[in-house]
Design a protein around this motif. Structure first.
Motif, mmCIF file in Angstrom:
data_model
loop_
_atom_site.group_PDB
_atom_site.id
_atom_site.type_symbol
_atom_site.label_atom_id
_atom_site.label_comp_id
_atom_site.label_asym_id
_atom_site.label_seq_id
_atom_site.Cartn_x
_atom_site.Cartn_y
_atom_site.Cartn_z
ATOM 1 N N CYS A 42 0.818 -1.220 0.000
ATOM 2 C CA CYS A 42 0.000 0.000 0.000
ATOM 3 C C CYS A 42 0.851 1.269 0.000
ATOM 4 O O CYS A 42 0.414 2.321 -0.482
ATOM 5 C CB CYS A 42 -0.930 0.010 1.209
ATOM 6 S SG CYS A 42 -2.313 -1.137 1.084
ATOM 7 N N SER A 43 2.052 1.184 0.547
ATOM 8 C CA SER A 43 2.923 2.363 0.595
ATOM 9 C C SER A 43 3.446 2.745 -0.786
ATOM 10 O O SER A 43 3.881 3.880 -0.994
ATOM 11 C CB SER A 43 4.100 2.115 1.545
ATOM 12 O OG SER A 43 4.962 1.112 1.019
ATOM 13 N N SER A 44 3.379 1.815 -1.732
ATOM 14 C CA SER A 44 3.911 2.089 -3.075
ATOM 15 C C SER A 44 2.839 2.058 -4.166
ATOM 16 O O SER A 44 3.076 2.515 -5.282
ATOM 17 C CB SER A 44 5.006 1.069 -3.427
ATOM 18 O OG SER A 44 4.511 -0.255 -3.372
ATOM 19 N N THR A 45 1.652 1.526 -3.859
ATOM 20 C CA THR A 45 0.586 1.411 -4.856
ATOM 21 C C THR A 45 -0.735 1.892 -4.271
ATOM 22 O O THR A 45 -1.070 1.551 -3.138
ATOM 23 C CB THR A 45 0.417 -0.053 -5.324
ATOM 24 O OG1 THR A 45 1.659 -0.540 -5.832
ATOM 25 C CG2 THR A 45 -0.656 -0.160 -6.406
ATOM 26 N N LYS A 46 -1.485 2.681 -5.036
ATOM 27 C CA LYS A 46 -2.818 3.102 -4.616
ATOM 28 C C LYS A 46 -3.816 2.075 -5.135
ATOM 29 O O LYS A 46 -4.013 1.940 -6.348
ATOM 30 C CB LYS A 46 -3.152 4.486 -5.177
ATOM 31 C CG LYS A 46 -4.533 4.978 -4.766
ATOM 32 C CD LYS A 46 -4.854 6.323 -5.382
ATOM 33 C CE LYS A 46 -6.271 6.756 -5.024
ATOM 34 N NZ LYS A 46 -6.637 8.040 -5.678
ATOM 35 N N PHE A 47 -4.437 1.348 -4.235
ATOM 36 C CA PHE A 47 -5.362 0.290 -4.625
ATOM 37 C C PHE A 47 -6.795 0.820 -4.684
ATOM 38 O O PHE A 47 -7.223 1.590 -3.817
ATOM 39 C CB PHE A 47 -5.274 -0.892 -3.662
ATOM 40 C CG PHE A 47 -3.982 -1.648 -3.778
ATOM 41 C CD1 PHE A 47 -3.783 -2.543 -4.812
ATOM 42 C CD2 PHE A 47 -2.950 -1.434 -2.872
ATOM 43 C CE1 PHE A 47 -2.588 -3.238 -4.947
ATOM 44 C CE2 PHE A 47 -1.750 -2.125 -2.988
ATOM 45 C CZ PHE A 47 -1.566 -3.023 -4.033
ATOM 46 N N ASP A 48 -7.515 0.389 -5.716
ATOM 47 C CA ASP A 48 -8.903 0.800 -5.908
ATOM 48 C C ASP A 48 -9.871 -0.173 -5.248
ATOM 49 O O ASP A 48 -10.995 0.194 -4.923
ATOM 50 C CB ASP A 48 -9.204 0.880 -7.409
ATOM 51 C CG ASP A 48 -8.216 1.762 -8.140
ATOM 52 O OD1 ASP A 48 -8.276 2.987 -7.956
ATOM 53 O OD2 ASP A 48 -7.364 1.212 -8.873
ATOM 54 N N MET A 49 -9.432 -1.419 -5.081
ATOM 55 C CA MET A 49 -10.235 -2.441 -4.424
ATOM 56 C C MET A 49 -9.349 -3.248 -3.495
ATOM 57 O O MET A 49 -8.249 -3.650 -3.885
ATOM 58 C CB MET A 49 -10.907 -3.370 -5.450
ATOM 59 C CG MET A 49 -11.726 -4.500 -4.818
ATOM 60 S SD MET A 49 -12.404 -5.679 -6.030
ATOM 61 C CE MET A 49 -13.711 -4.685 -6.744
ATOM 62 N N VAL A 50 -9.813 -3.456 -2.263
ATOM 63 C CA VAL A 50 -9.047 -4.230 -1.281
ATOM 64 C C VAL A 50 -9.965 -5.286 -0.679
ATOM 65 O O VAL A 50 -11.043 -4.969 -0.162
ATOM 66 C CB VAL A 50 -8.487 -3.337 -0.155
ATOM 67 C CG1 VAL A 50 -7.777 -4.186 0.892
ATOM 68 C CG2 VAL A 50 -7.539 -2.284 -0.721
ATOM 69 N N LEU A 51 -9.537 -6.538 -0.780
ATOM 70 C CA LEU A 51 -10.231 -7.641 -0.105
ATOM 71 C C LEU A 51 -9.367 -8.043 1.078
ATOM 72 O O LEU A 51 -8.197 -8.390 0.912
ATOM 73 C CB LEU A 51 -10.435 -8.824 -1.047
ATOM 74 C CG LEU A 51 -11.336 -8.548 -2.256
ATOM 75 C CD1 LEU A 51 -10.488 -8.216 -3.478
ATOM 76 C CD2 LEU A 51 -12.237 -9.736 -2.550
ATOM 77 N N ILE A 52 -9.940 -7.985 2.288
ATOM 78 C CA ILE A 52 -9.129 -8.173 3.485
ATOM 79 C C ILE A 52 -9.796 -9.180 4.428
ATOM 80 O O ILE A 52 -10.976 -9.048 4.763
ATOM 81 C CB ILE A 52 -8.894 -6.818 4.202
ATOM 82 C CG1 ILE A 52 -8.075 -6.990 5.471
ATOM 83 C CG2 ILE A 52 -10.193 -6.100 4.484
ATOM 84 C CD1 ILE A 52 -7.617 -5.665 6.058
ATOM 85 N N ALA A 53 -9.045 -10.206 4.808
ATOM 86 C CA ALA A 53 -9.571 -11.244 5.688
ATOM 87 C C ALA A 53 -9.356 -10.871 7.145
ATOM 88 O O ALA A 53 -8.373 -10.219 7.498
ATOM 89 C CB ALA A 53 -8.890 -12.577 5.397
ATOM 90 N N PHE A 54 -10.298 -11.304 7.996
ATOM 91 C CA PHE A 54 -10.122 -11.072 9.433
ATOM 92 C C PHE A 54 -8.942 -11.876 9.970
ATOM 93 O O PHE A 54 -8.130 -11.379 10.740
ATOM 94 C CB PHE A 54 -11.394 -11.461 10.191
ATOM 95 C CG PHE A 54 -11.215 -11.448 11.680
ATOM 96 C CD1 PHE A 54 -11.063 -10.252 12.356
ATOM 97 C CD2 PHE A 54 -11.168 -12.626 12.406
ATOM 98 C CE1 PHE A 54 -10.873 -10.231 13.727
ATOM 99 C CE2 PHE A 54 -10.987 -12.614 13.772
ATOM 100 C CZ PHE A 54 -10.835 -11.415 14.438
ATOM 101 N N ASP A 55 -8.848 -13.129 9.541
ATOM 102 C CA ASP A 55 -7.816 -14.012 10.081
ATOM 103 C C ASP A 55 -6.523 -13.958 9.266
ATOM 104 O O ASP A 55 -6.047 -14.951 8.754
ATOM 105 C CB ASP A 55 -8.328 -15.455 10.163
ATOM 106 C CG ASP A 55 -8.889 -15.947 8.831
ATOM 107 O OD1 ASP A 55 -9.245 -15.103 7.987
ATOM 108 O OD2 ASP A 55 -8.983 -17.170 8.646
#
Length: 383
Positions: free
Chosen positions: A53-66
């Motif tokens: 994320c520090s080097s790329t601007k993401f338009d969609m992020v899928l993030i798992a709890f675990d």
């Protein structure tokens, strides 16, 4: 009117998948590629995700709890928002096999675009991604204005979109932004009329909570009380209503009532650092030493590996324990102080050399000597 930047075409969107399970990456990547998205990056832990994320601007992020090995998905999502990696225009999909009430309430507070329950079904993922991409495209200008706090312009776009028959499925989301914009503009009477009209069509939790908020903002206590009593009986509105009432009573400096309410809200979503912080402050105002101790312990527990994790949280637990000890029986106080002394040793081992903590730890040790009736040693240390 604010200038709206052009939205990226689908084939230029940057997508980040954050999950510790290889199968999830495989399923989601296949669905994204079928949707025409090629710029896909993967992270199996929070460290890698933040570095990307520090080097790329993401338009969609899928993030798992675990997320494995370092942070859980809730703390990671919070940090990504705090660092500006996720905006209002970012499509965020939260993934979790855990659907417990406490976790779901906490995730809802972070306002992801969608919540998917694992394990994932590839055919359903493909269909849902297509839907989400269409929604994001249609609502881009509206969300952009809301993010930039151009609330009047957001309302302008929203009212135009409500006339678009192709957006009929998105009308609840659009109306929600209108309501929040009116509240942010302090147009409380207009917000009340708006939410009252919506109740004729929708039974969504946010409509009723928004109406209650508009009543409270105008100090319409009778109307607000009748509505909030009903909302506290509903599972889908209970959580937000507790927060709303706590905010209202605190604004009126009725700290005792605000404290009682915020404690109930904390039970529903215990991970919220800000809510625990408010509970701690209100416990101090209400002279509830046990409540102070419980709140500081909750903050320390749930801040671990998050952006809130600092040694000052450990110091707050120790201070609260010392304040609590005189109110306990002799045996309970000794047990608490003994545990606190162990905590101090751990803290000194980790941070004792730090100049900003050394003096504070010394003062705490003097307070413990004093609590043990060791006045002479306390005076010597103070000198």
């Amino acid at each position: 009117m604010i200038e709206i930047p052009d939205e990226k075409p689908w084939n230029e969107l940057n997508v980040l998948i954050i999950d510790g399970q290889a199968l999830v990456h495989t399923v989601v990547k296949a669905a994204l590629i079928d949707a025409g998205i090629k710029k896909i990056q993967s992270a199996h832990n929070a460290y890698t995700a933040l570095r990307l994320c520090s080097s790329t601007k993401f338009d969609m992020v899928l993030i798992a709890f675990d997320v494995k090995s370092d942070k859980d998905g809730f703390n990671l999502l919070e940090e990504m928002k705090f660092k500006g990696y996720i905006k209002k225009t970012t499509c965020v999909i939260f993934l979790s096999a855990d659907t417990s009430e406490g976790l779901v309430n906490c995730v809802v507070e972070m306002e992801p675009t969608d919540f998917w329950v694992k394990p994932l079904d590839q055919s359903k993922v493909e269909h849902r991604i297509q839907q989400l991409l269409m929604i994001e495209k249609k609502l881009y200008a509206l969300r952009y204005c809301f993010e930039k706090e151009e609330y009047a312009t957001a309302i302008y776009y929203a009212e135009r979109q409500l006339k678009d028959e192709t957006l009929v499925l998105y009308h609840p989301h659009i109306n929600r932004i209108i309501g929040r914009s009116l509240i942010n503009l302090r147009e409380y009477r207009e917000a009340q009329r708006f939410y009252e009209k919506l109740t004729e069509t929708y039974d969504y939790a946010w409509v009723h909570v928004g109406l209650a908020n508009s009543f409270l903002k105008q100090d319409m206590i009778t109307e607000a009380s009748d509505l909030t009593d009903a909302l506290l009986e509903r599972e889908d509105t209970k959580f937000a209503t507790y927060d709303l009432l706590a905010e209202y009573y605190i604004s009126k400096e009725n700290f005792q009532m605000g404290y009682q309410i915020i404690q109930e809200a904390t039970k529903l979503a215990p991970r919220s650092i800000e809510r625990n912080k408010n509970s701690w402050n209100l416990a101090r105002l209400n002279h509830d030493r046990l409540g102070q101790y419980a709140a500081t312990r909750n903050m320390l527990k749930h801040a671990k590996n998050s952006i809130h994790d600092t040694p000052l949280l450990q110091l707050n637990v120790i201070r609260s324990a010392i304040d609590l000890a005189p109110t306990l029986s002799y045996a309970e106080a000794n047990k608490l102080i003994a545990r606190t002394e162990r905590n101090i040793k751990e803290l000194k081992s980790d941070f004792g050399a730090a100049n900003e903590l050394g003096e504070q730890i010394n003062i705490i040790e003097i307070r413990i000597m004093n609590s043990r009736q060791n006045k002479r040693e306390a005076e010597k240390a103070l000198q």
